[in-house]
Design a protein around this motif. Structure first.
Motif, PDB file in Angstrom:
ATOM      1  N   PRO A 106      11.516  -0.602   0.788  1.00  0.00           N
ATOM      2  CA  PRO A 106      10.796  -2.709   1.267  1.00  0.00           C
ATOM      3  C   PRO A 106      10.375  -2.899  -0.451  1.00  0.00           C
ATOM      4  O   PRO A 106      10.045  -3.943  -0.652  1.00  0.00           O
ATOM      5  N   ILE A 107      10.263  -2.043  -1.274  1.00  0.00           N
ATOM      6  CA  ILE A 107       9.286  -2.033  -2.834  1.00  0.00           C
ATOM      7  C   ILE A 107      10.305  -2.545  -3.398  1.00  0.00           C
ATOM      8  O   ILE A 107      10.436  -3.721  -4.253  1.00  0.00           O
ATOM      9  N   LEU A 108      11.505  -1.850  -3.139  1.00  0.00           N
ATOM     10  CA  LEU A 108      12.917  -2.163  -3.823  1.00  0.00           C
ATOM     11  C   LEU A 108      13.647  -3.143  -3.746  1.00  0.00           C
ATOM     12  O   LEU A 108      13.617  -4.370  -4.398  1.00  0.00           O
ATOM     13  N   GLY A 109      13.457  -3.719  -2.672  1.00  0.00           N
ATOM     14  CA  GLY A 109      13.809  -4.979  -1.491  1.00  0.00           C
ATOM     15  C   GLY A 109      12.576  -5.909  -2.025  1.00  0.00           C
ATOM     16  O   GLY A 109      13.537  -7.052  -2.084  1.00  0.00           O
ATOM     17  N   ASP A 110      11.692  -5.602  -2.103  1.00  0.00           N
ATOM     18  CA  ASP A 110      11.269  -6.813  -2.704  1.00  0.00           C
ATOM     19  C   ASP A 110      11.024  -6.760  -4.065  1.00  0.00           C
ATOM     20  O   ASP A 110       9.844  -7.797  -4.660  1.00  0.00           O
ATOM     21  N   ALA A 111      11.043  -6.319  -4.750  1.00  0.00           N
ATOM     22  CA  ALA A 111      11.407  -6.710  -6.281  1.00  0.00           C
ATOM     23  C   ALA A 111      11.777  -7.391  -7.247  1.00  0.00           C
ATOM     24  O   ALA A 111      12.580  -8.049  -6.933  1.00  0.00           O
ATOM     25  N   GLU A 112      10.587  -8.543  -7.798  1.00  0.00           N
ATOM     26  CA  GLU A 112      11.198  -9.686  -8.482  1.00  0.00           C
ATOM     27  C   GLU A 112      11.752  -9.206  -9.896  1.00  0.00           C
ATOM     28  O   GLU A 112      12.057 -10.017 -10.991  1.00  0.00           O
ATOM     29  N   ALA A 137       1.000  -0.967   0.344  1.00  0.00           N
ATOM     30  CA  ALA A 137       0.024  -0.378   0.108  1.00  0.00           C
ATOM     31  C   ALA A 137       0.566   1.244   0.027  1.00  0.00           C
ATOM     32  O   ALA A 137       1.727   1.359   1.554  1.00  0.00           O
ATOM     33  N   LEU A 138       1.011   1.987  -0.630  1.00  0.00           N
ATOM     34  CA  LEU A 138       1.665   3.248  -1.048  1.00  0.00           C
ATOM     35  C   LEU A 138       0.847   4.216  -2.206  1.00  0.00           C
ATOM     36  O   LEU A 138       0.900   4.195  -2.839  1.00  0.00           O
ATOM     37  N   SER A 139       0.986   5.398  -1.086  1.00  0.00           N
ATOM     38  CA  SER A 139       0.644   6.667  -2.799  1.00  0.00           C
ATOM     39  C   SER A 139       0.635   6.487  -3.423  1.00  0.00           C
ATOM     40  O   SER A 139       2.274   7.170  -3.539  1.00  0.00           O
ATOM     41  N   SER A 140       0.257   6.908  -4.429  1.00  0.00           N
ATOM     42  CA  SER A 140       0.364   7.677  -5.258  1.00  0.00           C
ATOM     43  C   SER A 140       1.013   9.230  -5.559  1.00  0.00           C
ATOM     44  O   SER A 140      -0.494  10.080  -5.020  1.00  0.00           O
ATOM     45  N   ALA A 141       2.246   9.702  -5.677  1.00  0.00           N
ATOM     46  CA  ALA A 141       2.729  11.142  -5.573  1.00  0.00           C
ATOM     47  C   ALA A 141       3.556  11.743  -6.308  1.00  0.00           C
ATOM     48  O   ALA A 141       4.014  10.781  -7.408  1.00  0.00           O
ATOM     49  N   VAL A 142       3.443  12.615  -6.530  1.00  0.00           N
ATOM     50  CA  VAL A 142       3.985  13.526  -7.366  1.00  0.00           C
ATOM     51  C   VAL A 142       4.509  14.647  -6.580  1.00  0.00           C
ATOM     52  O   VAL A 142       3.568  15.599  -5.783  1.00  0.00           O
ATOM     53  N   LEU A 143       5.761  15.439  -7.199  1.00  0.00           N
ATOM     54  CA  LEU A 143       6.542  16.173  -6.398  1.00  0.00           C
ATOM     55  C   LEU A 143       6.019  17.517  -7.593  1.00  0.00           C
ATOM     56  O   LEU A 143       6.819  17.095  -8.323  1.00  0.00           O
ATOM     57  N   ALA A 144       5.929  18.366  -7.230  1.00  0.00           N
ATOM     58  CA  ALA A 144       5.278  19.340  -7.702  1.00  0.00           C
ATOM     59  C   ALA A 144       5.811  20.746  -7.355  1.00  0.00           C
ATOM     60  O   ALA A 144       6.349  20.901  -6.330  1.00  0.00           O
ATOM     61  N   VAL A 145       6.019  22.192  -8.462  1.00  0.00           N
ATOM     62  CA  VAL A 145       6.303  21.870  -9.353  1.00  0.00           C
ATOM     63  C   VAL A 145       7.401  22.748 -10.147  1.00  0.00           C
ATOM     64  O   VAL A 145       7.788  23.692  -9.734  1.00  0.00           O
ATOM     65  N   GLY A 146       8.606  21.310 -11.116  1.00  0.00           N
ATOM     66  CA  GLY A 146       9.781  21.593 -11.030  1.00  0.00           C
ATOM     67  C   GLY A 146      10.378  20.351 -11.513  1.00  0.00           C
ATOM     68  O   GLY A 146       9.978  19.029 -11.791  1.00  0.00           O
ATOM     69  N   PRO A 147      11.807  19.883 -11.782  1.00  0.00           N
ATOM     70  CA  PRO A 147      12.125  18.376 -11.750  1.00  0.00           C
ATOM     71  C   PRO A 147      13.137  18.379 -10.773  1.00  0.00           C
ATOM     72  O   PRO A 147      13.668  17.888 -10.334  1.00  0.00           O
ATOM     73  N   PHE A 148      11.191  17.280 -10.770  1.00  0.00           N
ATOM     74  CA  PHE A 148      10.988  16.549  -9.058  1.00  0.00           C
ATOM     75  C   PHE A 148      10.972  14.902  -9.610  1.00  0.00           C
ATOM     76  O   PHE A 148      11.859  14.582 -10.941  1.00  0.00           O
ATOM     77  N   GLY A 149      10.425  14.288  -8.752  1.00  0.00           N
ATOM     78  CA  GLY A 149       9.934  13.098  -9.685  1.00  0.00           C
ATOM     79  C   GLY A 149       8.798  12.498  -8.772  1.00  0.00           C
ATOM     80  O   GLY A 149       7.407  13.255  -8.658  1.00  0.00           O
ATOM     81  N   ASP A 150       8.644  11.354  -9.126  1.00  0.00           N
ATOM     82  CA  ASP A 150       6.968  11.283  -8.890  1.00  0.00           C
ATOM     83  C   ASP A 150       7.621   9.332  -8.676  1.00  0.00           C
ATOM     84  O   ASP A 150       7.617   8.374  -9.386  1.00  0.00           O
ATOM     85  N   ILE A 151       6.108   8.894  -7.769  1.00  0.00           N
ATOM     86  CA  ILE A 151       5.962   7.538  -8.030  1.00  0.00           C
ATOM     87  C   ILE A 151       4.448   7.050  -7.965  1.00  0.00           C
ATOM     88  O   ILE A 151       2.962   7.930  -8.255  1.00  0.00           O
ATOM     89  N   LYS A 152       4.798   6.123  -8.745  1.00  0.00           N
ATOM     90  CA  LYS A 152       3.400   4.765  -9.317  1.00  0.00           C
ATOM     91  C   LYS A 152       3.012   4.591  -8.841  1.00  0.00           C
ATOM     92  O   LYS A 152       3.640   3.219  -8.528  1.00  0.00           O
ATOM     93  N   ASN A 153       1.576   3.706  -8.014  1.00  0.00           N
ATOM     94  CA  ASN A 153       1.149   2.526  -6.955  1.00  0.00           C
ATOM     95  C   ASN A 153      -0.141   2.078  -7.996  1.00  0.00           C
ATOM     96  O   ASN A 153      -1.300   2.859  -8.023  1.00  0.00           O
TER      97      ASN A 153
END
Length: 395
Positions: A326-332, A255-271
């Motif tokens: 934890p997500i990266l550690g569990d990645a297949e 369970a991870l929120s989909s999030a965006v860093l705004a506004v500029g040259p940053f990053g985001d995550i999608k679940n």
């Protein structure tokens, strides 16, 4: 049809299902092999473009964003369930954002009003007839990101689709659709009228020239060079940026929120569904910028990423967002992928003066029986394709 990305594939399907034969050209060996397959899949309503306070970008994107789900369901002939983010995005205001939290709040309120009042508001990936942006509490903010970096946050009613799944379904639809001839591994170099511009046009590809009643240029890479041969005026400004992101598949559900860093040259995550994730960190993933109309694809082959790029993206998102390790550690599976992104704009996203903060200039240009389509954003491609197909078919 030139280009077998999301736009060209959608136009081809819409036309073929009206009984119009289509030749679909692409340089790749299969449709949907480029950036149409490897991007975050945000179905925009305009919330991301707080750097365009006049709202022109939101007004431009909302009709196509609202139409995405019903049009895509009709194209792939199945539900999108299981491949769409299931909760509202979280927009986080970075401490170095070009807009303040107060400006963002005001902007999000105006976008919500536009989206909720637009025809088709109930047809979005979520019903947005009562769209609103809700501020995060301090506790919610701290649970999602480092509050020293993200100074404020808002829930906004935008969703995203899993683009590699959409790509697979469109490929299957193209293969099953009578009337579409796939012309893969083919480099198109020019288009010119046979006689008058309202009659047939010749497509020049791999040293051959063939006439077609209508030509639609839906190329993402190289579209401007073909437009130049067809007599279409080039835009005032443009840029091509080669961007890479991480696509992660985990063994268990998170369970991870989909999030965006705004506004500029940053990053985001999608679940997308608890096991499939998108991770982007702009400073690490942006590996090349070019103002050439057609950046050298041989150069692109050297930009497809290294372990250092993967490590830099991981470091960037982990430093801001909670719950990434934890997500990266569990990645297949972890895949680094992306491609060139074309935009009618220039400049650094860190600057409020950059014209990349506006995306309201995309759309369709026409010269007789020749159409050129700047998709602009993935989210509006099916809507643009439907409109062009209707015009060609005389609907």
């Amino acid at each position: 049809m030139l280009g077998a990305g999301i736009l060209g594939s959608c136009v081809a399907l819409f036309l073929a299902r009206r009984g119009i034969a289509v030749d679909l050209f692409d340089l790749e060996s299969a449709p949907m092999s480029g950036v149409s397959r490897w991007n975050e899949g945000k179905i925009h309503l305009g919330y991301l473009y707080g750097g365009d306070p006049g709202g022109e970008t939101a007004r431009h994107l909302i009709p196509g964003g609202l139409a995405f789900a019903p049009l895509m369901r009709s194209l792939v002939e199945q539900s999108l369930e299981g491949h769409v983010t299931t909760s509202d995005d979280v927009f986080l205001i970075h401490r170095d954002s070009i807009v303040s939290a107060g400006q963002a709040s005001s902007y999000y309120r105006r976008v919500s009003e536009l989206a909720s009042q637009a025809p088709g508001a109930r047809d979005y990936l979520a019903d947005v007839r009562r769209a609103q942006a809700r501020p995060l509490t301090p506790g919610e903010l701290a649970s999602i990101a480092d509050p020293e970096i993200a100074h404020a946050g808002f829930h906004v009613p935008e969703r995203s689709v899993q683009t590699n799944w959409i790509a697979d379904q469109l490929c299957a639809a193209l293969a099953a659709q009578p009337g579409i001839r796939l012309r893969m591994d083919t480099r198109v170099t020019a288009a010119a009228p046979v006689g008058g511009i309202d009659g047939p046009w010749r497509v020049h590809a791999d040293g051959q020239a063939e006439p077609f009643d209508v030509v639609v240029n839906a190329l993402w890479h190289g579209r401007l060079d073909i437009d130049r041969t067809a007599g279409i005026a080039l835009p005032f400004e443009w840029s091509n940026r080669y961007r890479l992101s991480l696509f992660v598949r985990t063994r268990q559900s998170f369970a991870l929120s989909s999030a965006v860093l705004a506004v500029g040259p940053f990053g985001d995550i999608k679940n997308y569904n608890g096991r499939d994730f998108y991770l982007s960190w702009y400073p690490a993933g942006l590996v090349h910028e070019s103002e050439n109309a057609s950046p050298d694809l041989r150069l692109a082959d050297t930009l497809r990423g290294t372990q250092a790029t993967i490590a830099a993206i991981r470091q960037g998102v982990t430093a801001v967002f909670r719950g990434i390790e934890p997500i990266l550690g569990d990645a297949e599976a972890i895949k680094l992928a992306g491609g060139y992104v074309f935009a009618q704009g220039r400049g650094s996203l860190a600057s409020a003066a950059s014209t990349l903060h506006r995306r309201d200039r995309s759309g369709v240009a026409r010269r007789g029986s020749y159409y050129s389509i700047d998709t602009g954003k993935y989210s509006i491609a099916p809507w643009l394709a439907d409109g062009v197909a209707r015009e060609i078919a005389g609907d």
